[in-house]
Scaffold this active site. Sequence first.
Site, mmCIF file in Angstrom:
data_model
loop_
_atom_site.group_PDB
_atom_site.id
_atom_site.type_symbol
_atom_site.label_atom_id
_atom_site.label_comp_id
_atom_site.label_asym_id
_atom_site.label_seq_id
_atom_site.Cartn_x
_atom_site.Cartn_y
_atom_site.Cartn_z
ATOM 1 N N ASP A 85 -2.498 -18.374 2.025
ATOM 2 C CA ASP A 85 -3.728 -19.065 1.533
ATOM 3 C C ASP A 85 -4.313 -20.097 2.718
ATOM 4 O O ASP A 85 -5.293 -20.238 2.736
ATOM 5 C CB ASP A 85 -3.414 -19.703 0.105
ATOM 6 C CG ASP A 85 -2.040 -20.064 0.109
ATOM 7 O OD1 ASP A 85 -1.080 -20.116 1.081
ATOM 8 O OD2 ASP A 85 -1.511 -20.377 -1.168
ATOM 9 N N ASP A 99 -10.839 -9.045 7.570
ATOM 10 C CA ASP A 99 -12.307 -8.610 7.016
ATOM 11 C C ASP A 99 -12.803 -10.155 7.194
ATOM 12 O O ASP A 99 -14.227 -10.405 7.443
ATOM 13 C CB ASP A 99 -12.223 -8.339 5.542
ATOM 14 C CG ASP A 99 -12.931 -6.841 5.530
ATOM 15 O OD1 ASP A 99 -12.433 -6.147 6.532
ATOM 16 O OD2 ASP A 99 -13.388 -6.405 4.597
ATOM 17 N N LYS A 143 3.716 -15.140 2.691
ATOM 18 C CA LYS A 143 3.765 -16.017 1.409
ATOM 19 C C LYS A 143 4.968 -16.192 0.872
ATOM 20 O O LYS A 143 5.544 -15.828 -0.362
ATOM 21 C CB LYS A 143 2.729 -15.271 0.293
ATOM 22 C CG LYS A 143 2.656 -15.776 -0.951
ATOM 23 C CD LYS A 143 1.312 -17.028 -0.814
ATOM 24 C CE LYS A 143 1.232 -17.608 -2.049
ATOM 25 N NZ LYS A 143 0.577 -19.050 -2.133
ATOM 26 N N ASP A 190 -5.267 -6.744 5.989
ATOM 27 C CA ASP A 190 -6.344 -6.060 5.718
ATOM 28 C C ASP A 190 -7.423 -6.968 5.269
ATOM 29 O O ASP A 190 -8.455 -7.145 5.771
ATOM 30 C CB ASP A 190 -6.146 -5.271 4.353
ATOM 31 C CG ASP A 190 -7.134 -4.436 3.920
ATOM 32 O OD1 ASP A 190 -8.168 -4.091 4.696
ATOM 33 O OD2 ASP A 190 -7.069 -3.461 3.235
ATOM 34 N N TYR A 214 0.659 -1.247 -0.121
ATOM 35 C CA TYR A 214 0.084 -0.116 -0.065
ATOM 36 C C TYR A 214 0.890 1.278 0.066
ATOM 37 O O TYR A 214 0.342 2.310 -0.157
ATOM 38 C CB TYR A 214 -0.787 0.032 1.263
ATOM 39 C CG TYR A 214 -2.067 -0.889 1.321
ATOM 40 C CD1 TYR A 214 -2.160 -1.881 0.265
ATOM 41 C CD2 TYR A 214 -2.938 -1.037 2.396
ATOM 42 C CE1 TYR A 214 -3.143 -2.858 0.078
ATOM 43 C CE2 TYR A 214 -3.675 -2.222 2.256
ATOM 44 C CZ TYR A 214 -4.005 -3.096 1.223
ATOM 45 O OH TYR A 214 -4.875 -4.168 1.310
#
Length: 362
Positions: free
Chosen positions: A226, A254, A194, A250, A145
């Site tokens: 994942d 959620d 990852k 992020d 970001y």
Amino acid sequence: MLNLKTNIALLKGDGIGPEIVDSAVAVLKKIGEVFGHSFNFTAYPIGGEALDLTGVPLPEETLKGCLASDSVLLGAVGGPKWDTLPGNLRPERALLGIRAGLGLYSNIRPAKLFPALREASPLRAELAEKGFDLVIVRELTGGIYFGESGRRTGTNGPEAYDTECYSETEIKRIGRVAFKLAQKRSKRLTSVDKANVLESSRLWREVMHQLADEYPDVAYADLLVDNAAMQLVKNPAQFDVMVTSNMFGDILSDEASQITGSIGLLPSSSLGDGTRGMYEPIHGSAPDIAGTGKANPIATVLSAAMMLRDSFFLEKEAKTVENAVANVLNCGYRTADIAAGKPAEALSTAEMTEKILDKIGQ
Ligand code: NAD
């Protein structure tokens, strides 16, 4: 601590932002009355509201006001009205600016299933019965970001790119926040990355392993993102503290919010090296329900409780707010998002706030 006098900057923002911030302010005022503290509130524009007023999503006056305050309470920013603006003028850009401007690199997002809300969770009954109580520690001022991004012409025509870059220093400081938090809880930490594909994740993992040697009392584990996404819905009770990068945090938070029953329940704190933090619900501005009185104020009210605890060290006051919320849910009061098939009985934002205020006063 008695008779605390403190200045809180309010960034109400867009959509349901003003409605839910007003609820949290009412709760803080009530706590002030009950415990003898004086909270002084000053509102500053941010996001779409600020764009309309000043032409920029994060006016200088807003950042200065937040820097001069003891803590910041944020609603949410964004909405369809501003969706077609270029990236640097989007309301959401204000969030990145304020996090960087206040040096808030650690975002703490607790997600727990209230026993009273098991039926609102999409988890299978036996998983919901087990419950869960986890915290996601998300790095907030680095990664993709904040990395270099842009558009260019490639061999196949126009293309766009974003860059994920993490320094050892950034990983170490968020890692320490997570290890220390794990020490205060059940001493279990899962780092999500990852590393099978991304070089930035391989550095992330190396640094986390160095830190794991420094905190031998914490049981540490690596998990690929994942797999983490799958495990969160398969068996969330296995997790206690999870630490991860800006984008992975992020997305995973959620997902974690949804299995609690509603995104309208989850608070967050963002902190740097000092005590001034920014506290906000993890949801967005919910333009689809703005102005209808359907917003659940609980995420923002619980964010205010985190502020009481983490910025002002008012543990008893924080617990009072959290207990009031749990009591209201135990009594069966629901906003529409958690009314599980009984929408006619749902309370409005203002009615739910009143119920919480009543419980605080009891
Ligand atoms: P959202 O979180 O605003 O809404 C997702 C869904 O959850 C919607 O159906 C909404 O009605 C519901 N919801 C959210 N909060 C709720 C609450 N308190 N009570 C009841 N229901 C609630 O996400 P979105 O729709 O993807 O984004 C809407 C806008 O918010 C976009 O402009 C987005 O960029 C922005 N956004 C802002 C923030 C922030 O300010 N921190 C975070 C995420 C998204």
